[in-house]
Design an enzyme around this catalytic site. Structure first.
Site, PDB file in Angstrom:
ATOM      1  N   ASP A 169       1.850   0.160   3.359  1.00 62.14           N
ATOM      2  CA  ASP A 169       1.347   0.790   4.579  1.00 62.14           C
ATOM      3  C   ASP A 169       2.282   0.498   5.739  1.00 62.14           C
ATOM      4  O   ASP A 169       2.875  -0.587   5.810  1.00 62.14           O
ATOM      5  CB  ASP A 169      -0.049   0.260   4.914  1.00 62.14           C
ATOM      6  CG  ASP A 169      -1.065   0.605   3.836  1.00 62.14           C
ATOM      7  OD1 ASP A 169      -0.970   1.714   3.282  1.00 62.14           O
ATOM      8  OD2 ASP A 169      -1.931  -0.240   3.549  1.00 62.14           O
TER       9      ASP A 169
ATOM     10  N   SER B  32      -8.533  -9.339 -13.979  1.00 59.20           N
ATOM     11  CA  SER B  32      -7.483  -9.778 -13.066  1.00 59.20           C
ATOM     12  C   SER B  32      -8.091  -9.930 -11.676  1.00 59.20           C
ATOM     13  O   SER B  32      -9.083  -9.278 -11.338  1.00 59.20           O
ATOM     14  CB  SER B  32      -6.304  -8.805 -13.044  1.00 59.20           C
ATOM     15  OG  SER B  32      -6.724  -7.476 -12.814  1.00 59.20           O
TER      16      SER B  32
END
Length: 302
Positions: free
Chosen positions: A110, A16
């Site tokens: 974040d 991936s």
């Protein structure tokens, strides 16, 4: 003389690739050149990141939709808990489902720059476990979550971090993709700890080739990743020698991938930084050869 022994063709590899949404027309063209180069490697999925606080929401959606509809790839959209209510986040997920996107990378996310530690939105999801549960109730999404082989910097302990990962898997996540790391032993020890904690879901190592030494050191410091002393010494002076840098980076990443492969790892997630050559080379080393998918190359270059 030492010989480089190629690995056998790896038909059982599950690859991936991660991209970030382009900011300009030039970056958009560069991304699609990268997609054209990597699609023939037959990734099982590709993913597109999501900026802190949702700052790339529209660009992420546009890139994911194009990957699905023009490139014919199984594209996953990153989705975070930052800066939005539960209903706003679920509306984004509904939009992805309507656009044909069936895979979400569910993340706490974040905090925006300068915001310090993560603080949940008053009406938002507190963490990726809550987000995963809600997404699974909303639609039968395939869901990937994050894992931290060297412990998330906000976690009070390694055990607490493993407990958090298990909670995400128990909430319905299909796999965990790790933060990057620089030695096979880091991932292998983490895999053993996860198994001992009762985590049976697929753990996919995240591989970050070194594109820039200073940037890599900054990324590592931010996420608690240790750079082995020998590698750290190799990084010295690399940014002053752009011709030598990719050679050293390739050597380091190749050693990491080969070490994992030889320990039975067959899933790899490459942080491409929207560049193809290093990822192409590492996949070639692992035995994956480009084949077929000529129609994809034509589609994304049209």
């Amino acid at each position: 003389m030492n010989q480089i022994t190629p690995l056998p063709p790896a038909d059982d590899l599950a690859l991936s690739f991660e991209f970030f949404p382009p900011k300009t027309e030039k970056m958009d063209a560069e991304l699609w050149e990268t997609v054209q180069a990597l699609a023939p490697l037959r990734p099982r999925f590709v993913s597109v990141t999501y900026g802190a606080g949702g700052t790339t929401r529209e660009r992420t959606h546009a890139a994911v939709s194009r990957l699905v509809h023009e490139a014919g790839l199984n594209a996953a959209a990153h989705l975070t808990c930052v800066g939005a209510s539960r209903e706003e986040i679920l509306d984004i997920a509904r939009g992805y489902w309507a656009a044909g996107v069936r895979h979400i990378v569910a993340l706490r996310g974040d905090p925006p720059a300068g915001a310090g530690r993560f603080t949940p939105h008053p009406d938002g999801f507190a963490n990726a476990t809550e987000l995963t549960e809600a997404l699974k109730r909303l639609a039968p999404f395939e869901i990937s979550v994050a894992a931290y082989p060297e412990c998330h910097p906000d976690s009070p302990s390694v055990q607490a971090d493993l407990d958090n990962l298990k909670a995400k898997i128990d909430a319905g996540a299909d796999r965990a993709i790790t933060q990057f790391f620089f030695s096979p032993e880091v991932f292998l020890r983490f895999r053993d700890r996860a198994a001992a904690a009762g985590i049976s879901a697929e753990l996919v190592p995240g591989i970050l080739p070194i594109a820039n030494a200073a940037q890599t050191r900054k990324f590592a410091a931010q996420c608690g990743t240790q750079i082995p002393p020998a590698l750290d010494r190799l990084l010295d002076g690399l940014d002053d020698n752009p011709q030598m840098r990719p050679l050293v980076a390739a050597m380091a990443a190749a050693g990491l991938c080969r070490g994992l492969y030889e320990e039975g790892v067959r899933q790899f997630h490459f942080y491409t930084l929207n560049r193809a050559p290093m990822t192409q080379a590492l996949c070639h080393l692992l035995g994956r050869r480009a084949s077929g998918w000529a129609h994809v190359a034509g589609a994304v270059s049209a």
